[in-house]
Design an enzyme around this catalytic site. Structure first.
Site, short mmCIF file in Angstrom:
data_model
loop_
_atom_site.label_atom_id
_atom_site.label_comp_id
_atom_site.label_asym_id
_atom_site.label_seq_id
_atom_site.Cartn_x
_atom_site.Cartn_y
_atom_site.Cartn_z
CG HIS C 257 28.27 22.20 58.23
ND1 HIS C 257 28.19 20.96 58.78
CD2 HIS C 257 27.42 22.21 57.18
CE1 HIS C 257 27.33 20.23 58.07
NE2 HIS C 257 26.85 20.98 57.10
NE ARG C 273 24.20 17.16 61.09
CZ ARG C 273 23.86 18.44 60.95
NH1 ARG C 273 22.96 18.97 61.74
NH2 ARG C 273 24.42 19.18 60.02
#
Ligand SMILES: Cc1cc2nc3c(=O)[nH]c(=O)nc-3n(C[C@H](O)[C@H](O)[C@H](O)COP(=O)(O)OP(=O)(O)OC[C@H]3O[C@@H](n4cnc5c(N)ncnc54)[C@H](O)[C@@H]3O)c2cc1C
Ligand code: HEM
Ligand code: HEM
Ligand code: SF4
Ligand code: F3S
Ligand code: FES
Lengths: 245, 237, 657
Positions: C257, C273
């Site tokens: 990740h 994000r």
């Protein structure tokens, strides 16, 4: 963890909780009036005399009926008994419970928890202290008078009792009101944490102000009582009656 | 600049006949950013391989690692040692069954609580999952989520003097759960139904407003207002 | 001897296991769930970001449907997935989410009218339709064409797990907590349950069942630095491998990740994000647009992680005491947004970094996160080699993720696979084959065998020259991080395989410092380590042999995705208990049976050696499309899947438009 019971639930726990809170609230409010009344001695003996007579119905019936005070005392006393009995249910009932609570309290060092123990102790003490005071008020309501009361306080040696009672009741009552507000949910606007801080500040201020007032009043009674000790038993004549015999 | 931490840790395995409850001391060099999770892991790797404790997510989200840290319950994994004095006393949560050392059986307690309070949405009927979902006010969904954030860590139960005295007391965690379902339109239970599980002195009326729960809840749940809310609903309807 | 009987033994109390059990129970069979910990503490609880389902309610989700979700999933997988499974999955996801909505998950909802969002670092105004008001909202996630990730603030996994777990309690399904399955009971290619160790008392119990379901989650802990919980050590799939019969698949497909915080490795969600947060380097420069002009920060995870690693290699990382990192900047989103939608993130930053993310940037670097590999099953979730053994959730290689799973597709998989596998397991139990007809002596044999193994470890507690489990674990983690990480190459992988083999040998002489039979954390580690090492070795060997780069598996010495040779799944088995390494073989993906022909993902580098059948498939697709009809009819012509679904789930999903 206990098991679920399939029974019609009793409405009583709700009622008892309400009664406990309402009795506490009424007692606390009564104690504010009581403070106004008692501390009128700070304004002067006349003021206290008027207050005392007021409660005896002097100004309604143009003649004092001390029995009114006795009735009031009975009501208050009943309320205390009810409140105390309900509160008793919450007391630690075994040594083990007491130990668990107090060790928890010490370890947590958490003010609202500690203050509950303070309430228990002050409440417990008041059960005796208030009973004595109320008994006196009930039996001899006619002695409520700038001199009569002062004599009782000083020459009757009740001042230590009253001082202890004062400390107990103001702390117990103010903490009780703070708890009451949170218990039922003080109407909040915005941040609950801030509201709680404010309430807590009000609680401490109340304690300080009420204790201060109470001590002043009590010391005034003690001074009057000391000065009046030689004439104890004699009641007060309001100043205007002196001036215009 | 690094401090030396002095740990004072409760040790006992109730299933081992040779074990007696005791406190044991360990010392450890502190490193920056050290959490109690890191410290306990180090201790178990280097000094006390048999030390029992519970960590799962080690990120403050699963609620496994609650213990009493210097007198107050909290999540060990997100407690930075730098926020503590050099002397650190660790105890298992009381009020829950002790497994060993710092490990307690909160899961068992929570399942019993859930069964007792029926902490699930009581649906009228199954809805058709092929069709559009029923709309819900965005604000309401947020409110429910606020109360749904409880991680069942048990801190509130440990911090509650009432729960310490009365083991059947349902605790803030239970009352908050009912408040959550009370808010949820999908749960068709009425106030009377909630009263049946919450309306006694082991339920909401047992709470003495000690507010330890509110002050330790690692998820900052509005426990005080929710308990007050349920009390009003249960006592005044 | 302790024996417990049940219809279906579900090993694992995460979302996948719990949902399977509910399905089984609703079909009238008795499930029993085992879990190492209280089920609500399973790592499903940690999913912050959300769950993908093509509801298409919100503005940026409009036009979404199963087809788009399917295409995204297949591309995300780098064509490594089983497209039939991906189809079943995308068809089921909206149902799953609506079921959860009924069960009480407080999904964040759409508010009609204008609202402000941050897209590509700029504030924009979006308008939501009147009709969508109050329907389930969704946010943007990496690798998707639409805003499809449904969420509850940033506690999605938490609210889902609690709703499903409470449903389990409502249905009165027993959960045996703090119990660990340490071996599967099997005979003649049929699984009959598991030998289980009580983690409190140390007692061994045989759980006998008609069907056994492994839903034990991922194996991230073999890496040490991971976003996974400390219990996600792969020991659950390890017991499947140790049967010697069941097979694991695609272990080398390990996802990193992009945003694990430094140093703790705790995840901050992709939602950061998705909602508009930016990645920045040492100079504060936003570098992702240079690498991925189209999707920028929101390319799929494998791509973003690699780009970050690349950027750090180029000397643009921030040096810190805990190694190199980059920055995640969410200050652009504003305090109000963070405090409402990313509170968990804020809490994590405050507790573990001592910073306020509304004011300061978050130090992040790619961190092990998800295990695409697991117990190989068919679309029904059943092992093709061991009858009566099922698997679902992260533990399984059901194979909808292929070589890279999309954010938000995993919690969706857990519930969807739980819904489906629950039905298939019940179907199995209803057949002749699904009866439990084995004698108790089998259980006894397995109990004795496991008892003896544990006793041997305990007996070594005073032996000299025996191995310390902690040292072995650390050595394994070290090897995995340094040699089997984001970028892989032949020499490193070879060294890793050698080291891991040596560690596995050493683990056979493992010892513990005390010989308590009950609660004994040391003993637990001691018997898990060999299993973890077997998985680790599988990852390293699979990675070494796969001489291509696909999805999360990225070889520096084989940069292209080689569909011609590597459009296949790696299978692992361990037929001999004392073998030094797993037996590896391969299962080819049949291109002619696919729906979406292998091609470009649209992000990352295009470097593909095409499969010879690709063109034929493309013709078939074109042909099907030219015949016209609804999108469902066209789809049905290319790759029919509907009749594989349990009947109760075949209906089409309703949408707003
Ligand atoms: C930090 C983080 C964030 C994530 N965010 C997202 C996200 O936003 N969206 C998304 O889609 N996915 C996300 N994921 C991935 C997703 O959460 C997981 O893949 C998924 O929840 C796994 O669910 P599961 O049911 O398969 O396993 P788990 O939830 O891990 O449950 C495993 C269960 O198995 C039990 N168990 C294990 N071994 C044994 C044994 N031997 N015996 C008995 N019981 C055993 C455990 O006790 C546990 O109950 C995230 C993952 C992480 C780590
Ligand atoms: C004389 C014997 C008394 C005893 C034994 C007693 C005891 C207690 C106790 C133990 C509580 C806490 C109850 C709880 O936590 O649920 C309490 C609450 C309270 N008490 Fe008293 N008390 C007494 C008298 C008084 C008096 C005279 C007042 C008035 C000032 C008073 C005011 C209150 C109030 C306002 C509360 C809060 C009520 C609530 O929590 O519902 N009490 N009392
Ligand atoms: C109707 C009931 C009551 C009456 C008529 C009454 C009356 C009085 C009077 C006349 C005094 C002056 C001193 C004295 O005469 O002893 C007094 C003082 C005092 N009373 Fe009461 N009282 C009542 C109830 C209570 C109760 C319930 C409490 C507390 C639980 C209480 C606590 C005190 C205290 C602490 C003082 C002395 C403090 C001071 O001077 O401020 N009283 N009261
Ligand atoms: S209410 Fe708070 S303290 Fe209590 S269990 Fe839930 S999260 Fe923990
Ligand atoms: S601490 Fe306990 S008494 Fe009530 S307010 Fe919290 S539950
Ligand atoms: S380990 Fe999960 S909250 Fe601490």
């Amino acid at each position: 963890m206990k098991k679920i019971l399939f029974m019609q639930p009793s409405p009583w726990p709700a009622r008892l909780d309400l009664i406990q809170s309402i009795s506490g609230l009424l007692l606390a409010l009564f104690m504010w009036f009581h403070m106004l009344f008692v501390s009128s001695i700070l304004i002067g003996k006349d003021a206290f005399w008027i207050m005392a007579r007021f409660f005896e119905g002097h100004f309604f019936f143009s003649k004092p009926y001390p029995i009114i005070v006795s009735i009031l005392v009975t009501i208050i006393f009943t309320m205390i008994v009810i409140h105390a009995i309900l509160a008793l249910r919450k007391f630690p009932s075994t040594w083990q419970q007491y130990r668990n609570f107090s060790s928890h309290m010490v370890a947590m060092n958490h003010s609202d928890t500690t203050l509950w123990m303070v309430q228990v102790i002050t409440g417990f003490a008041m059960f005796f202290l208030a009973s004595v005071h109320l008994y006196e008020m009930m039996m001899e309501p006619e002695l409520i008078d700038p001199y009569g009361s002062a004599d009782l306080v000083w020459s009757g040696h009740t001042w230590p009792l009253l001082m202890a009672l004062l400390i107990c009741v103001e702390i117990h009552g103010s903490v009780g009101l703070y708890r009451l507000a949170l218990k039922w949910g003080w109407p909040t606007f915005g941040d609950m944490d801030k509201t709680r801080q404010t309430l807590k500040r009000i609680m401490w201020s109340l304690i300080v102000v009420l204790l201060g007032l109470g001590f002043l009043a009590l010391s005034t009674f003690m001074r009057i009582g000391k000065d009046h000790a030689s004439n104890k038993g004699q009641l007060y004549t309001p100043s205007w009656e002196n001036k215009h015999p | 600049m690094n401090r030396t931490l002095k740990f004072n840790i409760f040790r006992h395995n109730p299933r081992d006949p040779n074990s007696t409850p005791r406190m044991e001391n360990y010392t450890l060099e502190e490193s920056s950013g050290m959490t109690l999770y890191m410290a306990l892991t180090l201790l178990s790797e280097e000094q006390a391989p048999d030390l029992a404790f519970d960590f799962v997510c080690r990120a403050g989200i699963c609620g496994s690692c609650a213990m009493v840290i210097n007198g107050r319950p909290g999540l060990a994994c997100r407690t930075l040692t730098e926020k503590l004095p050099t002397k650190i006393t660790l105890m298992p949560l009381p009020t829950f069954e002790l497994i060993a050392d710092l490990s307690v059986n909160t899961g068992k307690w929570m399942r019993a609580m859930s069964e007792r309070l029926e902490t699930w949405a009581h649906l009228q009927e199954e809805t058709n999952i092929n069709k559009l979902e029923a709309p819900m006010e965005p604000g309401l969904a947020e409110q429910i989520y606020e109360l749904d954030r409880c991680v069942e860590c048990g801190c509130c139960v440990t911090a509650c003097g009432t729960a310490r005295m009365r083991e059947d007391f349902i605790g803030a965690v239970g009352i908050n759960k009912i408040a959550r379902f009370h808010l949820d339109p999908r749960d068709t239970r009425t106030n009377a139904d909630y009263y049946a599980v919450l309306g006694d002195d082991d339920g909401v009326f047992g709470c003495m407003t000690l507010l330890g729960c509110q002050d330790v809840c690692p998820k900052d749940l509005p426990l005080q207002t929710q308990i007050a809310f349920m009390r009003r609903k249960m006592a005044l309807g | 001897m302790n024996i417990i009987y049940t219809d279906v033994l579900v090993i694992g109390g995460g979302l996948a296991g719990l949902r399977t059990a509910v399905g089984v129970k609703r079909r009238g069979f008795n499930p029993l769930i085992l879990s190492l910990i209280p089920p609500k503490r399973s790592h499903s609880v940690a999913a912050q970001g959300g769950m993908q389902a093509s509801l298409g309610n919100c503005n940026k989700g409009q036009g979404d449907n199963e087809d788009v979700h399917f295409a995204d999933t297949v591309k995300g997988s780098d064509w490594g997935c089983d497209q039939i499974v991906a189809r079943m999955f995308t068809h089921m996801a909206p149902k799953a989410i609506r079921e959860l909505a009924n069960w009480g998950v407080p999904w964040s909802r759409v508010t009609k009218g204008d609202h402000e969002v941050v897209i590509n670092g700029e504030k924009k105004i979006l308008e939501e339709a009147e009709a969508a008001h109050g329907l389930i909202n969704s946010r943007n996630f990496g690798g998707t064409q639409k805003w499809r990730t449904c969420y509850t603030s940033d506690g999605t996994g938490h609210t889902m797990l609690y709703a499903v777990s409470d449903r389990v309690i409502a249905e009165n399904i027993p959960v045996h907590e703090r119990k660990e399955a340490i071996a599967l009971i099997h005979d003649n290619g049929r699984c009959y349950g598991a030998v289980v160790r009580d983690l409190i008392t140390g007692e061994l119990i045989a759980y006998m069942a008609r069907a056994t379901v492994i839903a034990t989650g991922g194996y991230g802990r073999v890496y040490g630095v991971t976003t996974n919980a400390v219990i996600n050590d792969g020991a659950g799939i390890g017991i499947a491998l140790e049967t010697g019969v069941a097979r694991l698949a695609n272990l080398e497909a390990v996802q990193f990740h992009p945003t694990g915080i430094v140093p703790a490795g705790i995840l901050v969600t992709e939602g950061c994000r998705g909602d508009g947060g930016l990645l920045k380097d040492i100079t504060g420069y936003r570098f992702m647009p240079d690498y991925e002009p189209q999707k920028k920060e929101l390319a799929s995870r494998d791509v973003v992680s690699r780009r970050m690693a690349e950027h750090m290699r180029a000397g643009k990382g921030v040096q810190s005491r805990f190694g190199e990192h980059l920055w995640l900047d969410i200050t652009v989103l504003g305090r109000a947004h963070i405090e409402k939608n990313l509170r968990e993130v804020q809490e994590i930053c405050e507790s573990f970094l001592g910073i306020d993310p509304a004011e300061k940037w978050i130090p992040v670097r790619p961190t092990q996160h998800y295990s695409m590999g697991g117990v190989r099953t068919d679309y029904k979730g059943e092992s093709q080699w061991l009858k009566g053994l099922f698997s679902c959730g992260e533990a399984a290689c059901w194979d909808m993720h292929g070589f890279n799973r999309l954010g938000g597709n995993s919690v969706a998989e857990t519930v969807v696979s739980g819904m489906l596998v629950g039905e298939y397991v019940a179907d199995f139990c209803a057949t002749e084959e699904g009866q439990l007809t084995v004698s108790t002596s089998l259980a006894q044999t397995f109990l004795k065998r496991e008892q003896a193994k544990l006793q041997a470890v305990l007996d070594r507690s005073t032996a000299t020259g025996a191995e310390n489990p902690v040292i072995l674990r650390k050595a394994m983690e070290h090897t995995m991080i340094n040699k089997v990480g984001i970028f892989r190459n032949g020499p490193d992988l070879e060294a890793a395989v050698t080291e891991l083999k040596a560690l596995l040998q050493r683990s056979r002489h493992i010892k513990v410092g005390n010989n308590h039979k009950g609660t004994n954390p040391e003993l637990v580690l001691a018997y898990r380590i060999p299993r973890m090492l077997k998985i680790a070795l599988g990852i390293a060997m699979g990675a070494l042999q796969r001489t291509e780069s696909r999805g999360a598996h990225s070889r520096e010495d084989y940069l292209e995705r080689n569909d011609q040779e590597w459009l296949k799944r790696t299978l692992y088995s361990w037929p001999e208990a004392d073998a030094e390494e797993p037996t590896i073989d391969y299962e080819s993906l049949d291109v002619s049976k696919m729906e979406l022909p292998p091609g470009s993902r649209g992000y990352g580098t295009d470097n593909i050696v095409p499969h010879p059948d690709t063109a034929t498939l493309q013709d078939k697709v074109n042909e099907a499309q030219s015949q016209g009809g609804t999108r469902h009819e066209i789809q049905e012509r290319i790759m029919p899947f509907r009749e594989l679904l349990p009947e109760c789930y075949r209906e089409l999903n309703e949408r707003l438009s």
